[in-house]
Design a protein around this motif. Structure first.
Motif, short mmCIF file in Angstrom:
data_model
loop_
_atom_site.label_atom_id
_atom_site.label_comp_id
_atom_site.label_asym_id
_atom_site.label_seq_id
_atom_site.Cartn_x
_atom_site.Cartn_y
_atom_site.Cartn_z
N LEU A 33 37.34 -30.12 64.37
CA LEU A 33 38.98 -30.55 64.29
C LEU A 33 39.74 -29.30 65.02
CD1 LEU A 33 39.05 -31.53 60.48
CD2 LEU A 33 39.18 -33.24 62.56
N CYS A 34 39.23 -28.25 64.86
CA CYS A 34 40.13 -27.18 65.25
C CYS A 34 39.51 -26.25 66.37
CB CYS A 34 40.90 -26.39 64.43
SG CYS A 34 39.27 -25.12 63.36
N GLY A 35 38.16 -26.76 66.73
CA GLY A 35 37.36 -25.84 67.81
C GLY A 35 36.87 -24.51 67.25
N LYS A 36 37.10 -24.07 66.10
CA LYS A 36 36.49 -22.77 65.63
C LYS A 36 35.02 -22.78 65.59
CE LYS A 36 37.74 -19.25 62.31
NZ LYS A 36 38.51 -18.96 61.08
N GLU A 37 34.36 -21.70 66.14
CA GLU A 37 33.21 -21.48 65.99
C GLU A 37 32.53 -20.44 64.99
OE1 GLU A 37 31.49 -21.18 70.13
OE2 GLU A 37 32.60 -23.14 70.66
N PHE A 39 30.55 -20.75 62.35
CA PHE A 39 30.23 -21.15 60.93
C PHE A 39 28.75 -21.80 60.75
CE2 PHE A 39 34.72 -22.80 61.61
CZ PHE A 39 35.42 -22.19 60.54
N THR A 40 28.49 -21.67 59.57
CA THR A 40 27.14 -22.56 59.05
C THR A 40 27.59 -23.68 58.51
OG1 THR A 40 26.95 -21.55 56.98
CG2 THR A 40 25.97 -20.33 58.52
N ASN A 41 26.75 -24.69 58.41
CA ASN A 41 27.14 -25.89 58.15
C ASN A 41 27.85 -25.92 56.54
OD1 ASN A 41 26.61 -27.88 60.08
ND2 ASN A 41 24.36 -27.80 59.55
N ALA A 42 27.18 -24.95 55.75
CA ALA A 42 27.88 -24.54 54.24
C ALA A 42 29.32 -24.24 54.59
CB ALA A 42 27.20 -23.82 53.77
N GLN A 43 29.49 -23.33 55.37
CA GLN A 43 30.99 -22.89 55.77
C GLN A 43 31.78 -23.79 56.34
OE1 GLN A 43 29.50 -19.50 58.13
NE2 GLN A 43 29.65 -18.04 56.58
N LEU A 44 31.33 -24.55 57.17
CA LEU A 44 32.14 -25.67 57.81
C LEU A 44 32.51 -26.58 56.68
CD1 LEU A 44 33.38 -27.01 60.36
CD2 LEU A 44 31.12 -28.27 60.31
N LYS A 45 31.68 -27.05 55.76
CA LYS A 45 32.16 -27.94 54.73
C LYS A 45 33.40 -27.20 54.06
CE LYS A 45 30.29 -30.67 51.00
NZ LYS A 45 29.04 -31.11 50.45
N LYS A 46 33.30 -25.82 53.71
CA LYS A 46 34.29 -25.12 52.71
C LYS A 46 35.74 -25.03 53.79
CE LYS A 46 31.49 -22.26 49.86
NZ LYS A 46 31.23 -21.13 49.69
N HIS A 47 35.47 -24.92 55.06
CA HIS A 47 36.46 -24.69 56.08
C HIS A 47 37.31 -26.26 56.04
CE1 HIS A 47 38.70 -23.85 59.88
NE2 HIS A 47 38.13 -24.96 60.52
N GLN A 48 36.55 -27.27 55.85
CA GLN A 48 37.27 -28.35 56.01
C GLN A 48 37.63 -28.95 54.69
OE1 GLN A 48 34.60 -30.80 58.53
NE2 GLN A 48 35.44 -29.78 60.68
N ASP A 54 40.78 -24.11 55.26
CA ASP A 54 41.64 -23.45 56.07
C ASP A 54 41.62 -23.90 57.15
OD1 ASP A 54 39.28 -22.31 56.86
OD2 ASP A 54 39.95 -20.28 56.78
N CYS A 55 41.30 -24.98 57.59
CA CYS A 55 41.09 -25.68 58.68
C CYS A 55 42.61 -26.21 58.95
CB CYS A 55 40.33 -26.90 59.17
SG CYS A 55 40.47 -27.48 60.80
N LYS A 56 43.62 -25.73 60.07
CA LYS A 56 44.78 -25.90 60.17
C LYS A 56 44.93 -27.51 60.68
CE LYS A 56 46.69 -21.69 60.25
NZ LYS A 56 46.59 -21.32 59.05
N ASN A 57 44.10 -28.09 61.48
CA ASN A 57 44.05 -29.37 61.82
C ASN A 57 43.49 -30.38 60.88
OD1 ASN A 57 45.08 -28.45 64.21
ND2 ASN A 57 43.39 -28.39 65.03
N LEU A 58 43.02 -30.17 59.70
CA LEU A 58 42.63 -31.03 58.62
C LEU A 58 43.82 -32.03 58.28
CD1 LEU A 58 40.05 -31.64 56.89
CD2 LEU A 58 41.06 -30.23 55.20
N GLN A 59 43.45 -33.24 58.36
CA GLN A 59 44.65 -34.29 58.02
C GLN A 59 44.54 -34.53 56.48
OE1 GLN A 59 46.54 -36.24 60.39
NE2 GLN A 59 46.05 -34.25 61.75
N GLN A 60 45.59 -34.36 55.80
CA GLN A 60 45.74 -34.71 54.46
C GLN A 60 46.84 -35.48 54.16
OE1 GLN A 60 46.04 -30.49 53.48
NE2 GLN A 60 47.94 -30.90 52.35
N PRO A 61 46.52 -36.32 52.94
CA PRO A 61 47.82 -37.19 52.81
C PRO A 61 49.14 -36.37 52.28
CG PRO A 61 46.32 -37.37 51.03
CD PRO A 61 45.67 -36.42 52.00
#
Length: 134
Positions: A33-37, A39-48, A54-61
């Protein structure tokens, strides 16, 4: 043959290891979503995570989704969306509140009718109880 995962050191058959490497919680991952590198898969899950990530490009309602707004907005654009859509959100909220008021009134009328029906049954029930008692 058995091999160990290079990230978590768990052992798998060669076939299972291939599948595991795509889901290993310690494997390196990149946010698509944001291109940030880094992460581990576990950290990515938290990021998204939609709630706490804290992913700035995460879409939310939109926060006004319960009033009818269908927009999906990037986390860092949410305030802009709410500001620019204020008249639309106010109209949606007004319509939502009016519908709630209408539903409330309908339920109140049903309740009043049910109470009246019960009151009309009470004398008949009392009379029937007296008849059966004698």
């Amino acid at each position: 043959r058995i091999e160990a995962c290079e990230w978590c050191n768990d052992e798998f058959t060669f076939k299972d290891l291939k599948e595991h490497t795509t889901t290993c919680v310690l494997a390196p991952a990149r946010c698509e979503l944001c291109g940030k590198e880094g992460f581990t898969n576990a950290q990515l899950k938290k990021h998204q995570d939609p709630e706490n990530g804290d992913c700035k490009n995460l879409q939310q309602p939109c926060n006004f989704s319960s009033a009818g707004c269908k927009e999906m907005v990037a986390k860092d654009k949410l305030k802009d969306h709410q500001t620019s859509s204020l008249p639309k959100h106010l109209n949606m909220t007004l319509a939502f509140v009016q519908q709630l008021a209408s539903n409330f009134e309908q339920h109140r009328e049903i309740q009043v009718e049910a109470q009246e029906n019960l009151r009309s049954l009470l004398p008949k029930t009392d009379k029937r109880v007296r008849e059966l008692s004698t």
